[in-house]
Motif scaffolding. Structure first.
Motif, PDB file in Angstrom:
ATOM      1  N   CYS A   1      71.390  35.512  58.485  1.00 51.11           N
ATOM      2  CA  CYS A   1      69.968  35.408  58.124  1.00 51.11           C
ATOM      3  C   CYS A   1      69.231  34.333  58.916  1.00 51.11           C
ATOM      4  CB  CYS A   1      69.848  35.123  56.631  1.00 51.11           C
ATOM      5  SG  CYS A   1      70.546  36.433  55.622  1.00 51.11           S
ATOM      6  N   ILE A   2      69.757  33.936  60.050  1.00 52.28           N
ATOM      7  CA  ILE A   2      69.163  32.863  60.840  1.00 52.28           C
ATOM      8  C   ILE A   2      68.185  33.453  61.849  1.00 52.28           C
ATOM      9  CG2 ILE A   2      69.664  30.959  62.434  1.00 52.28           C
ATOM     10  CD1 ILE A   2      70.599  30.616  59.483  1.00 52.28           C
ATOM     11  N   SER A   3      66.973  32.913  61.855  1.00 54.37           N
ATOM     12  CA  SER A   3      65.946  33.395  62.787  1.00 54.37           C
ATOM     13  C   SER A   3      66.051  32.667  64.125  1.00 54.37           C
ATOM     14  CB  SER A   3      64.555  33.152  62.191  1.00 54.37           C
ATOM     15  OG  SER A   3      64.273  31.763  62.170  1.00 54.37           O
ATOM     16  N   GLU A   4      65.352  33.187  65.114  1.00 53.23           N
ATOM     17  CA  GLU A   4      65.309  32.527  66.413  1.00 53.23           C
ATOM     18  C   GLU A   4      64.754  31.110  66.272  1.00 53.23           C
ATOM     19  OE1 GLU A   4      62.935  32.907  70.614  1.00 53.23           O
ATOM     20  OE2 GLU A   4      63.714  34.756  69.727  1.00 53.23           O
ATOM     21  N   GLU A   5      63.726  30.926  65.461  1.00 56.97           N
ATOM     22  CA  GLU A   5      63.161  29.589  65.270  1.00 56.97           C
ATOM     23  C   GLU A   5      64.157  28.655  64.601  1.00 56.97           C
ATOM     24  OE1 GLU A   5      61.163  26.286  65.616  1.00 56.97           O
ATOM     25  OE2 GLU A   5      60.657  28.144  66.657  1.00 56.97           O
ATOM     26  N   ASP A   6      64.975  29.155  63.680  1.00 57.78           N
ATOM     27  CA  ASP A   6      66.023  28.335  63.062  1.00 57.78           C
ATOM     28  C   ASP A   6      67.013  27.850  64.121  1.00 57.78           C
ATOM     29  OD1 ASP A   6      65.007  28.670  60.462  1.00 57.78           O
ATOM     30  OD2 ASP A   6      66.244  30.461  60.117  1.00 57.78           O
ATOM     31  N   ILE A   7      67.386  28.732  65.035  1.00 56.06           N
ATOM     32  CA  ILE A   7      68.310  28.370  66.113  1.00 56.06           C
ATOM     33  C   ILE A   7      67.679  27.298  66.986  1.00 56.06           C
ATOM     34  CG2 ILE A   7      69.452  29.198  68.211  1.00 56.06           C
ATOM     35  CD1 ILE A   7      69.707  31.932  66.748  1.00 56.06           C
ATOM     36  N   ARG A   8      66.425  27.504  67.376  1.00 55.26           N
ATOM     37  CA  ARG A   8      65.740  26.529  68.233  1.00 55.26           C
ATOM     38  C   ARG A   8      65.621  25.168  67.541  1.00 55.26           C
ATOM     39  NH1 ARG A   8      63.546  28.716  72.771  1.00 55.26           N
ATOM     40  NH2 ARG A   8      63.527  30.987  72.856  1.00 55.26           N
ATOM     41  N   ARG A   9      65.324  25.173  66.251  1.00 53.41           N
ATOM     42  CA  ARG A   9      65.210  23.929  65.480  1.00 53.41           C
ATOM     43  C   ARG A   9      66.564  23.204  65.445  1.00 53.41           C
ATOM     44  NH1 ARG A   9      61.732  25.328  62.021  1.00 53.41           N
ATOM     45  NH2 ARG A   9      63.068  26.808  60.928  1.00 53.41           N
ATOM     46  N   SER A  10      67.643  23.952  65.292  1.00 56.71           N
ATOM     47  CA  SER A  10      68.982  23.365  65.280  1.00 56.71           C
ATOM     48  C   SER A  10      69.321  22.743  66.636  1.00 56.71           C
ATOM     49  CB  SER A  10      70.012  24.439  64.913  1.00 56.71           C
ATOM     50  OG  SER A  10      71.307  23.903  64.881  1.00 56.71           O
ATOM     51  N   VAL A  11      68.954  23.426  67.709  1.00 57.84           N
ATOM     52  CA  VAL A  11      69.183  22.884  69.056  1.00 57.84           C
ATOM     53  C   VAL A  11      68.405  21.588  69.231  1.00 57.84           C
ATOM     54  CG1 VAL A  11      68.753  23.287  71.519  1.00 57.84           C
ATOM     55  CG2 VAL A  11      69.740  25.100  70.112  1.00 57.84           C
ATOM     56  N   ARG A  12      67.134  21.579  68.846  1.00 62.20           N
ATOM     57  CA  ARG A  12      66.309  20.364  68.989  1.00 62.20           C
ATOM     58  C   ARG A  12      66.886  19.202  68.181  1.00 62.20           C
ATOM     59  NH1 ARG A  12      62.160  24.402  68.604  1.00 62.20           N
ATOM     60  NH2 ARG A  12      61.795  23.840  66.421  1.00 62.20           N
ATOM     61  N   LYS A  13      67.368  19.495  66.973  1.00 66.29           N
ATOM     62  CA  LYS A  13      67.963  18.453  66.126  1.00 66.29           C
ATOM     63  C   LYS A  13      69.177  17.836  66.820  1.00 66.29           C
ATOM     64  CE  LYS A  13      70.277  17.872  61.653  1.00 66.29           C
ATOM     65  NZ  LYS A  13      71.611  17.534  62.131  1.00 66.29           N
ATOM     66  N   THR A  14      70.046  18.680  67.359  1.00 63.03           N
ATOM     67  CA  THR A  14      71.239  18.175  68.041  1.00 63.03           C
ATOM     68  C   THR A  14      70.862  17.365  69.264  1.00 63.03           C
ATOM     69  OG1 THR A  14      72.538  20.042  67.243  1.00 63.03           O
ATOM     70  CG2 THR A  14      73.416  18.832  69.120  1.00 63.03           C
ATOM     71  N   LEU A  15      69.913  17.844  70.050  1.00 65.51           N
ATOM     72  CA  LEU A  15      69.488  17.083  71.224  1.00 65.51           C
ATOM     73  C   LEU A  15      68.839  15.758  70.830  1.00 65.51           C
ATOM     74  CD1 LEU A  15      68.114  19.922  73.519  1.00 65.51           C
ATOM     75  CD2 LEU A  15      70.260  18.660  73.756  1.00 65.51           C
ATOM     76  N   ASP A  16      68.040  15.759  69.775  1.00 64.33           N
ATOM     77  CA  ASP A  16      67.432  14.510  69.301  1.00 64.33           C
ATOM     78  C   ASP A  16      68.503  13.484  68.919  1.00 64.33           C
ATOM     79  OD1 ASP A  16      64.804  15.323  69.629  1.00 64.33           O
ATOM     80  OD2 ASP A  16      64.562  15.951  67.538  1.00 64.33           O
ATOM     81  N   GLU A  17      69.601  13.953  68.346  1.00 68.33           N
ATOM     82  CA  GLU A  17      70.667  13.056  67.922  1.00 68.33           C
ATOM     83  C   GLU A  17      71.546  12.603  69.075  1.00 68.33           C
ATOM     84  OE1 GLU A  17      72.756  15.397  65.043  1.00 68.33           O
ATOM     85  OE2 GLU A  17      71.254  15.089  63.489  1.00 68.33           O
ATOM     86  N   MET A  18      71.769  13.474  70.044  1.00 67.64           N
ATOM     87  CA  MET A  18      72.795  13.191  71.048  1.00 67.64           C
ATOM     88  C   MET A  18      72.298  12.888  72.460  1.00 67.64           C
ATOM     89  SD  MET A  18      75.433  13.194  69.253  1.00 67.64           S
ATOM     90  CE  MET A  18      76.547  12.915  70.619  1.00 67.64           C
ATOM     91  N   ALA A  19      71.149  13.409  72.849  1.00 73.09           N
ATOM     92  CA  ALA A  19      70.741  13.300  74.243  1.00 73.09           C
ATOM     93  C   ALA A  19      70.190  11.938  74.663  1.00 73.09           C
ATOM     94  CB  ALA A  19      69.715  14.391  74.580  1.00 73.09           C
ATOM     95  N   PRO A  20      69.519  11.173  73.803  1.00 77.89           N
ATOM     96  CA  PRO A  20      69.005   9.885  74.266  1.00 77.89           C
ATOM     97  C   PRO A  20      70.109   9.017  74.873  1.00 77.89           C
ATOM     98  CG  PRO A  20      68.056  10.398  72.143  1.00 77.89           C
ATOM     99  CD  PRO A  20      69.144  11.420  72.402  1.00 77.89           C
ATOM    100  N   GLY A  21      69.831   8.476  76.036  1.00 73.10           N
ATOM    101  CA  GLY A  21      70.819   7.666  76.735  1.00 73.10           C
ATOM    102  C   GLY A  21      71.595   8.437  77.781  1.00 73.10           C
ATOM    103  N   GLY A  22      71.457   9.746  77.777  1.00 73.38           N
ATOM    104  CA  GLY A  22      72.109  10.568  78.794  1.00 73.38           C
ATOM    105  C   GLY A  22      73.568  10.874  78.489  1.00 73.38           C
ATOM    106  N   SER A  23      74.180  11.572  79.397  1.00 74.99           N
ATOM    107  CA  SER A  23      75.603  11.908  79.375  1.00 74.99           C
ATOM    108  C   SER A  23      76.003  12.872  78.273  1.00 74.99           C
ATOM    109  CB  SER A  23      76.462  10.646  79.278  1.00 74.99           C
ATOM    110  OG  SER A  23      76.223   9.831  80.388  1.00 74.99           O
ATOM    111  N   TYR A  24      75.067  13.624  77.705  1.00 72.06           N
ATOM    112  CA  TYR A  24      75.417  14.623  76.702  1.00 72.06           C
ATOM    113  C   TYR A  24      75.535  15.972  77.387  1.00 72.06           C
ATOM    114  CZ  TYR A  24      75.406  17.542  72.550  1.00 72.06           C
ATOM    115  OH  TYR A  24      75.746  18.456  71.596  1.00 72.06           O
TER     116      TYR A  24
END
Length: 90
Positions: free
Chosen positions: A32-55
């Protein structure tokens, strides 16, 4: 360090001991996951992990078409963290 549990992959960043992050592939492959749900999950993970690089994004979804959505959102959203291309990618 990387360890796999089911379809979720956890990483421990060497530069920040104890910091963990993941793409929740079980969630993104849900019925039952929409495309927007997937995109929101990706953004959440990037917000948590990408700052500082090397992710490095690692994921594998089983549902047809969803991997393309994840790749597209990574490309769109990651510019917030990685604004300069790698020299060998020019």
């Amino acid at each position: 360090m990387m360890r796999c549990t089911g379809t979720a992959v956890f990483f421990t960043a060497d530069s920040e001991p104890g910091k963990k992050g993941q793409f929740d592939t079980q969630y993104m492959d849900g019925l039952c996951i929409s495309e927007e749900d997937i995109r929101r999950s990706v953004r959440k993970t990037l917000d948590e992990m990408a700052p500082g690089g090397s992710y490095i994004a690692l994921f594998a979804l089983k549902t047809p078409g969803r991997n393309a959505v994840v790749v597209d959102e990574i490309k769109r959203y990651s510019g917030r963290f990685y604004s300069h291309p790698r020299p060998d990618a020019l």
